[in-house]
Write a protein that holds these residues in place. Structure first.
Motif, PDB file in Angstrom:
ATOM      1  N   UNK A  22     -21.221 -10.859 -22.932  1.00 12.15           N
ATOM      2  CA  UNK A  22     -21.615 -10.973 -24.335  1.00 12.15           C
ATOM      3  C   UNK A  22     -23.030 -10.469 -24.502  1.00 12.15           C
ATOM      4  N   UNK A  23     -23.355 -10.035 -25.713  1.00 13.73           N
ATOM      5  CA  UNK A  23     -24.728  -9.639 -25.991  1.00 13.73           C
ATOM      6  C   UNK A  23     -25.094 -10.097 -27.394  1.00 13.73           C
ATOM      7  N   UNK A  24     -26.378 -10.308 -27.598  1.00 12.56           N
ATOM      8  CA  UNK A  24     -26.860 -10.627 -28.937  1.00 12.56           C
ATOM      9  C   UNK A  24     -28.293 -10.140 -29.074  1.00 12.56           C
ATOM     10  N   UNK A  25     -28.758 -10.127 -30.297  1.00  8.63           N
ATOM     11  CA  UNK A  25     -30.095  -9.601 -30.568  1.00  8.63           C
ATOM     12  C   UNK A  25     -31.135 -10.378 -29.779  1.00  8.63           C
ATOM     13  N   UNK A  26     -31.015 -11.690 -29.759  1.00  9.33           N
ATOM     14  CA  UNK A  26     -31.794 -12.500 -28.829  1.00  9.33           C
ATOM     15  C   UNK A  26     -30.969 -13.724 -28.483  1.00  9.33           C
ATOM     16  N   UNK A  27     -31.461 -14.545 -27.623  1.00  6.26           N
ATOM     17  CA  UNK A  27     -30.654 -15.645 -27.108  1.00  6.26           C
ATOM     18  C   UNK A  27     -30.798 -16.924 -27.870  1.00  6.26           C
ATOM     19  N   UNK A  28     -31.441 -16.864 -29.014  1.00  5.88           N
ATOM     20  CA  UNK A  28     -31.673 -18.111 -29.733  1.00  5.88           C
ATOM     21  C   UNK A  28     -31.266 -18.018 -31.179  1.00  5.88           C
ATOM     22  N   UNK A  29     -32.196 -17.577 -31.981  1.00  5.52           N
ATOM     23  CA  UNK A  29     -31.967 -17.627 -33.428  1.00  5.52           C
ATOM     24  C   UNK A  29     -30.936 -16.634 -33.910  1.00  5.52           C
ATOM     25  N   UNK A  30     -30.501 -15.725 -33.056  1.00  2.00           N
ATOM     26  CA  UNK A  30     -29.575 -14.705 -33.535  1.00  2.00           C
ATOM     27  C   UNK A  30     -28.237 -14.780 -32.835  1.00  2.00           C
ATOM     28  N   UNK A  31     -27.787 -15.984 -32.520  1.00  2.00           N
ATOM     29  CA  UNK A  31     -26.456 -16.123 -31.952  1.00  2.00           C
ATOM     30  C   UNK A  31     -25.407 -15.603 -32.919  1.00  2.00           C
ATOM     31  N   UNK A  32     -25.719 -15.565 -34.184  1.00  2.00           N
ATOM     32  CA  UNK A  32     -24.721 -15.088 -35.143  1.00  2.00           C
ATOM     33  C   UNK A  32     -24.451 -13.607 -34.979  1.00  2.00           C
ATOM     34  N   UNK A  33     -25.264 -12.915 -34.196  1.00  2.00           N
ATOM     35  CA  UNK A  33     -24.997 -11.505 -33.945  1.00  2.00           C
ATOM     36  C   UNK A  33     -24.384 -11.293 -32.573  1.00  2.00           C
ATOM     37  N   UNK A  85     -22.395 -18.018 -16.531  1.00  3.81           N
ATOM     38  CA  UNK A  85     -22.693 -17.716 -15.134  1.00  3.81           C
ATOM     39  C   UNK A  85     -24.170 -17.320 -14.993  1.00  3.81           C
ATOM     40  N   UNK A  86     -24.564 -16.275 -15.683  1.00  8.42           N
ATOM     41  CA  UNK A  86     -25.943 -15.794 -15.708  1.00  8.42           C
ATOM     42  C   UNK A  86     -26.222 -15.246 -17.096  1.00  8.42           C
ATOM     43  N   UNK A  87     -27.498 -15.199 -17.426  1.00  8.20           N
ATOM     44  CA  UNK A  87     -27.890 -14.534 -18.649  1.00  8.20           C
ATOM     45  C   UNK A  87     -29.182 -13.773 -18.426  1.00  8.20           C
ATOM     46  N   UNK A  88     -29.460 -12.878 -19.370  1.00  4.40           N
ATOM     47  CA  UNK A  88     -30.651 -12.045 -19.260  1.00  4.40           C
ATOM     48  C   UNK A  88     -31.292 -11.926 -20.631  1.00  4.40           C
ATOM     49  N   UNK A  89     -32.576 -12.274 -20.698  1.00  2.00           N
ATOM     50  CA  UNK A  89     -33.281 -12.223 -21.976  1.00  2.00           C
ATOM     51  C   UNK A  89     -33.818 -10.822 -22.264  1.00  2.00           C
ATOM     52  N   UNK A  90     -33.962 -10.017 -21.226  1.00  2.00           N
ATOM     53  CA  UNK A  90     -34.431  -8.642 -21.412  1.00  2.00           C
ATOM     54  C   UNK A  90     -34.380  -7.926 -20.056  1.00  2.00           C
TER      55      UNK A  90
END
Lengths: 112, 115
Positions: free
Chosen positions: B92-103, B46-51
């Motif tokens: 959902x949340x993650x450390x960042x929206x790219x390289x850290x999808x595993x978190x 729906x929406x996302x937020x990078x920071x």
């Protein structure tokens, strides 16, 4: 736009291997993921694979990636009743920073 | 314990009555996102937020608003809910929206019914 497709249902006997398949269309996909959703719960990341890999093994889970055919599979060895869940394939790529594209999910039912 | 919490878990409301679903994470993650899950369609963003103060539309933003005034919170606002927004919502949340999808961590979900 990008598309991720999965079969909707899989029935497997306890102790057999399960194979869940997924196809995707985005050629810039760099990461491909498998998530598990148990009834009434959120999604849990099971495993992921980088697009420069062909295979990744993690205990009972084996992920195979055919980048040429844009085909991803998840094999669960020695399937248990606790593996009954919905499994989602997802992808993200350089061109879709911040966006995770999910498939519709495969309902896996494990029978005794 | 690292977690993403959502409130309420279940909500039944009527068309047009503004509502907010809260989402909070305790991992100091920069990236947060909202999805809706509908049968046969999987999860759609729906929406996302990078920071903080940085938000962007996902695939199905119509009828929704979000805000990111603090790093830990990312509420989803339905100004005038309609029955087609009846769905299961995940934050959902993650450390960042790219390289850290595993978190990436998912909340437990909010089941919304709009009558």
């Amino acid at each position: 736009g990008e598309d991720v497709e999965q079969s909707l249902f899989l029935s497997v006997r306890e102790g057999d291997s399960s194979v869940i398949n997924c196809t995707y269309t985005d050629s810039s996909s760099t990461y491909l993921y498998w998530y598990k959703q148990e009834p009434g719960a959120g999604l849990q990341l099971l495993t992921y694979i980088f697009s420069n890999m062909d295979m990744k093994q993690d205990q009972r889970l084996t992920v195979l990636l055919n980048k040429k055919d844009k085909h991803l599979s998840l094999r669960i060895a020695d399937t248990q009743t606790g593996d009954s869940a919905i499994y989602f394939c997802a992808e993200s790529g350089i061109d879709s920073w911040g966006k995770l594209q999910f498939g519709a999910g495969t309902q896996v039912v494990v029978t005794p | 314990e690292a977690q993403v919490t959502q409130n309420p878990r279940y909500l039944i409301t009527v068309t047009g009555k503004k509502l907010t679903v809260t989402c909070s994470q305790n991992m100091n993650h920069e990236y947060m996102s909202w999805y809706r899950q509908d049968p046969g369609l999987g999860l759609r963003q729906i929406y996302y937020s990078m920071n903080v103060e940085v938000t962007d539309k996902g695939d199905v933003p119509e009828g929704y608003k979000v805000s990111r005034k603090e790093k830990r919170n990312f509420p989803l606002i339905l100004e005038s809910p309609s029955p087609n927004q009846t769905s299961l919502y995940f934050c959902a949340s993650s450390q960042d929206g790219g390289a850290h999808w595993d978190t990436q961590y998912f909340g437990p979900g909010t089941r919304l019914t709009v009558l």
